[in-house]
Design a protein around this motif. Sequence first.
Motif, PDB file in Angstrom:
ATOM      1  N   ASP A  73       0.876  -1.100  -0.093  1.00  0.00           N
ATOM      2  CA  ASP A  73      -0.026   0.005  -0.059  1.00  0.00           C
ATOM      3  C   ASP A  73       0.843   1.251   0.014  1.00  0.00           C
ATOM      4  N   ARG A  74       1.336   1.600  -1.158  1.00  0.00           N
ATOM      5  CA  ARG A  74       2.323   2.664  -1.438  1.00  0.00           C
ATOM      6  C   ARG A  74       1.940   3.341  -2.500  1.00  0.00           C
ATOM      7  N   PRO A  75       2.232   4.831  -2.436  1.00  0.00           N
ATOM      8  CA  PRO A  75       1.952   5.571  -3.692  1.00  0.00           C
ATOM      9  C   PRO A  75       2.734   5.063  -4.937  1.00  0.00           C
ATOM     10  N   VAL A  76       2.033   5.050  -5.887  1.00  0.00           N
ATOM     11  CA  VAL A  76       2.746   4.789  -7.414  1.00  0.00           C
ATOM     12  C   VAL A  76       3.482   5.798  -8.036  1.00  0.00           C
ATOM     13  N   ASP A  77       4.569   5.768  -8.748  1.00  0.00           N
ATOM     14  CA  ASP A  77       5.273   6.814  -9.248  1.00  0.00           C
ATOM     15  C   ASP A  77       4.155   6.870 -10.628  1.00  0.00           C
ATOM     16  N   GLN A  78       4.300   8.239 -11.229  1.00  0.00           N
ATOM     17  CA  GLN A  78       3.548   8.609 -12.326  1.00  0.00           C
ATOM     18  C   GLN A  78       4.768   8.750 -13.398  1.00  0.00           C
ATOM     19  N   VAL A  79       4.450   8.851 -14.678  1.00  0.00           N
ATOM     20  CA  VAL A  79       5.106   9.138 -16.025  1.00  0.00           C
ATOM     21  C   VAL A  79       4.360   9.961 -16.844  1.00  0.00           C
ATOM     22  N   LEU A  80       5.055  11.138 -17.285  1.00  0.00           N
ATOM     23  CA  LEU A  80       4.614  11.911 -18.209  1.00  0.00           C
ATOM     24  C   LEU A  80       5.190  11.673 -19.464  1.00  0.00           C
ATOM     25  N   ILE A  81       4.385  11.198 -20.605  1.00  0.00           N
ATOM     26  CA  ILE A  81       4.785  10.643 -22.079  1.00  0.00           C
ATOM     27  C   ILE A  81       4.503  11.922 -22.958  1.00  0.00           C
ATOM     28  N   GLU A  82       5.318  12.394 -23.495  1.00  0.00           N
ATOM     29  CA  GLU A  82       5.304  13.351 -24.495  1.00  0.00           C
ATOM     30  C   GLU A  82       5.852  12.940 -25.866  1.00  0.00           C
ATOM     31  N   ALA A  83       4.761  12.938 -26.788  1.00  0.00           N
ATOM     32  CA  ALA A  83       5.272  12.681 -28.186  1.00  0.00           C
ATOM     33  C   ALA A  83       5.059  13.727 -29.152  1.00  0.00           C
ATOM     34  N   ARG A  84       5.845  13.811 -30.450  1.00  0.00           N
ATOM     35  CA  ARG A  84       5.949  14.774 -31.304  1.00  0.00           C
ATOM     36  C   ARG A  84       5.972  13.934 -32.399  1.00  0.00           C
ATOM     37  N   ILE A  85       4.927  14.402 -33.386  1.00  0.00           N
ATOM     38  CA  ILE A  85       4.761  13.818 -34.902  1.00  0.00           C
ATOM     39  C   ILE A  85       4.843  14.845 -35.818  1.00  0.00           C
ATOM     40  N   VAL A  86       6.207  14.790 -36.560  1.00  0.00           N
ATOM     41  CA  VAL A  86       6.543  15.903 -37.260  1.00  0.00           C
ATOM     42  C   VAL A  86       6.303  15.274 -38.927  1.00  0.00           C
ATOM     43  N   VAL A  87       5.614  15.893 -39.588  1.00  0.00           N
ATOM     44  CA  VAL A  87       5.289  15.620 -41.185  1.00  0.00           C
ATOM     45  C   VAL A  87       5.931  16.783 -41.737  1.00  0.00           C
ATOM     46  N   ALA A  88       7.012  16.505 -42.640  1.00  0.00           N
ATOM     47  CA  ALA A  88       7.701  17.466 -43.280  1.00  0.00           C
ATOM     48  C   ALA A  88       7.608  17.227 -44.837  1.00  0.00           C
ATOM     49  N   SER A  89       7.253  17.999 -45.863  1.00  0.00           N
ATOM     50  CA  SER A  89       6.946  18.058 -46.905  1.00  0.00           C
ATOM     51  C   SER A  89       7.664  19.071 -47.857  1.00  0.00           C
ATOM     52  N   GLU A  90       8.234  18.704 -49.008  1.00  0.00           N
ATOM     53  CA  GLU A  90       8.747  19.677 -50.021  1.00  0.00           C
ATOM     54  C   GLU A  90       8.354  19.174 -51.316  1.00  0.00           C
ATOM     55  N   SER A  91       7.904  20.261 -52.290  1.00  0.00           N
ATOM     56  CA  SER A  91       7.884  19.793 -53.687  1.00  0.00           C
ATOM     57  C   SER A  91       8.329  20.910 -54.729  1.00  0.00           C
ATOM     58  N   PHE A  92       8.759  20.584 -55.819  1.00  0.00           N
ATOM     59  CA  PHE A  92       9.318  21.421 -56.850  1.00  0.00           C
ATOM     60  C   PHE A  92       8.830  20.935 -58.529  1.00  0.00           C
ATOM     61  N   ALA A  93       8.370  22.082 -59.053  1.00  0.00           N
ATOM     62  CA  ALA A  93       7.787  21.734 -60.438  1.00  0.00           C
ATOM     63  C   ALA A  93       8.311  22.601 -61.608  1.00  0.00           C
ATOM     64  N   ARG A  94       8.406  22.220 -62.628  1.00  0.00           N
ATOM     65  CA  ARG A  94       9.070  23.467 -63.751  1.00  0.00           C
ATOM     66  C   ARG A  94       8.357  22.629 -65.117  1.00  0.00           C
ATOM     67  N   ASP A  95       7.560  23.484 -65.634  1.00  0.00           N
ATOM     68  CA  ASP A  95       7.032  23.285 -67.108  1.00  0.00           C
ATOM     69  C   ASP A  95       7.406  24.263 -68.123  1.00  0.00           C
ATOM     70  N   LEU A  96       7.621  23.655 -69.253  1.00  0.00           N
ATOM     71  CA  LEU A  96       7.691  24.618 -70.509  1.00  0.00           C
ATOM     72  C   LEU A  96       6.894  24.036 -71.762  1.00  0.00           C
ATOM     73  N   GLY A  97       6.379  25.325 -72.218  1.00  0.00           N
ATOM     74  CA  GLY A  97       5.423  24.678 -73.476  1.00  0.00           C
ATOM     75  C   GLY A  97       5.634  25.986 -74.512  1.00  0.00           C
ATOM     76  N   ALA A  98       5.210  25.531 -75.823  1.00  0.00           N
ATOM     77  CA  ALA A  98       5.103  26.688 -76.826  1.00  0.00           C
ATOM     78  C   ALA A  98       4.229  26.262 -77.825  1.00  0.00           C
ATOM     79  N   LYS A  99       3.754  27.327 -78.699  1.00  0.00           N
ATOM     80  CA  LYS A  99       2.860  27.310 -79.759  1.00  0.00           C
ATOM     81  C   LYS A  99       3.168  28.302 -80.681  1.00  0.00           C
ATOM     82  N   PHE A 100       3.053  27.920 -82.127  1.00  0.00           N
ATOM     83  CA  PHE A 100       3.321  28.906 -83.000  1.00  0.00           C
ATOM     84  C   PHE A 100       2.642  28.552 -84.096  1.00  0.00           C
ATOM     85  N   GLY A 101       2.715  29.528 -85.263  1.00  0.00           N
ATOM     86  CA  GLY A 101       2.024  29.083 -86.565  1.00  0.00           C
ATOM     87  C   GLY A 101       2.155  30.593 -87.565  1.00  0.00           C
TER      88      GLY A 101
END
Length: 714
Positions: free
Chosen positions: A466-494
């Motif tokens: 009959d004794r007090p029970v230790d407690q635990v603090l649990i901290e989580a970090r969820i990191v979602v990192a994204s990076e995008s790059f796009a390049r388009d070239l087009g032409a029309k003539f007549g």
Amino acid sequence: MKQIGESRGILQALGTGALTLGLLLASSAALAGNVLQDVRYAAAPGGKVDITLQFANPVGEVQAFTTDSPPRIAIDLPDTSNGLSTRRVAVGSGATSAVSAAEAGGRTRVVVDLFRPAGYTTRSSGNLLVLTVDAGSAPAAASTAMASSSDPSKRVATNIAVSNIDFRRGDNGAGRVVLRFNSDGAAADMRNEGNQVVVDVSNASLPENLRRRLDVTDFATPVQSLEPKANAGGARLVINTNGAYETMAYQTGNEYIIEITPKRGTVIGSAASSGRAAGAVSTSGGSQRYSGKPVTFNFQDVPVRTVLQLIAEESNLNVVASDTVQGNVTLRLINVPWDQALEIVLRAKQLDKRRDGNVVWVAPQKELADFEQAREDARIALETRSELASEYIPINYGNAEDIAKLLTENSKTGQSAGASGGGSASQRGFLSSRGSVSFDNRTNTLLVIDIPKKIQEIKELLNTLDRPVDQVLIEARIVVASESFARDLGAKFGVSNTDTSASGDTVRTGGFDINLPLATAAGALNLSILRPSSNLDLELSALESEGRGEVVSNPRVITSNQREAVIRQGDEIGYVTVQQTASTGGGTSVPQATVQFKEVLLELKVTPTITQDGRVYLTLAVKKDEVRNFITTPSGDVPQIQKREVSTAVLVDNGQTVVIGGVYEFKNRQDVTKIPFLADVPFLGALFRSKSRSVEKAELLIFVTPRVLQVSRR
């Protein structure tokens, strides 16, 4: 029972060197109340010394011991008093320094002090006992047991035969060889010769059916094979060994046991339990560790009580032997821990021991078992007659009902005011056969009814639980990192032509003959070249985009040790589904719209366990959902959920951050739309194709940090 442990003097040194014992037998039975009257000595050829002990009556049975450090010969004379006028007689000849005698406990001990270890022989004639001490340069030889041919009770037996040879694997990888005879009295002698152990039994024959070589290599001991053979009218057993080993032997009744143990650090191999050797062959596992000081015993048919006395001297223990401890034993133990020697003696004579502090009680196994059974019966009878008591025990940190289940499942009851529970006839958990326990949920109190001894034991148990029970603090970090790059070239003539119609108006014909534009362009460059009758139109379009994003979610929760905690946050995304249902009039079906929901959650589910060394063992599940896009259906838009989830178990130091999971995604795409052949023309080919390139990177990382929050205990 008699306490073993008399004078320590000479016997204190018996474990420090090679100890030898022989039996000196006289031509007639010993007479009680003999007296040692005189000691005299005389030099003999070859540097020997003859020491003559004169008694009042014919010499009875005596016992002799030798030690190497210091070198001495000790002779015990039972039922003999010391009648010498001087205690010490100086000799100073050959290897002999002096002779002394002392009386204690109804016997006299004669001690011959030596300048160096020396062998000796004895002979008796009437009331004279002559001890011849060699000049000495080697360790003391074994004493020679001699008997007068006129004493038929001491003649060597001639009808003894070897009845069986057993081999077993003993403790710590030892090889145990058991020579079994058809009767008592076998005179076995063991010696080491290189990698062989030779056992000669001069007064026992070896039957023809036992004269065969036994291969015992598979038992993974130092023993490789056994070779029984006849030898000059007696029996000889040659034990072939491998590797460094130690030997010891002891004899009890009609059995002579040799144990060959590998020296510490020697590896023999793996044990195999195949085959049997000349009778009952078995293997046994387990190990016993001994820590006593090494001793050397070489006894021929000495009383067990004498051996116990020697062990008491070496161990500095008080050995109490029961009156029922009787019989003789033959031992040959070389550098064996005294506690192991004690175990061997007890095992050989079916004895056992009980130790209380520095007092050891030795008695037959059945006698000890009967004593302990009687003591237990008395304890049970006392508990049965003891008066019951009641005790109210408040529970501070635990749950009274759970503790009642722990104490016993058979005697718990649960009522709001607390009611007593009945007891069964047998011991139940921590309660006696008459005890009971109940609990009150409202006040979280136990009511225990039992004998006072059991109530005290339960209270001591509850002080731990009959004794007090230790407690635990649990901290989580969820990191979602994204990076995008796009390049388009087009032409029309007549090319377009400018003509004049019949009415005089200007008519323009033609247009963009090459049309490879971008669907979505950041900008366009138009160029027209005008000539008198025609125009050249050119349009270039381009797009370049970059994007970076980072989403950090940081759930945290506190929970008690070994208790699961769950924290979640999110939305429910609604969408409509349409089902066709029949109309009530039996006509065509009518569409029925239903709204359904999907959960999009950030969730942390964890169960921590604090280890004895202060670390934290985590069993956890982390989940992060998000809406990726919507799918259009005839009944409406349906959300598409992107899920990220990990379930694992990990051991983490207190306060340490650990990455428990990660996912890395990389996409690289290139698209080309072109006019064949023309698009491949250097430089000008760029006007006849459209190019697009896209790169996407995404990374998911999950970090967890546990911190123990210790609760102060009052």
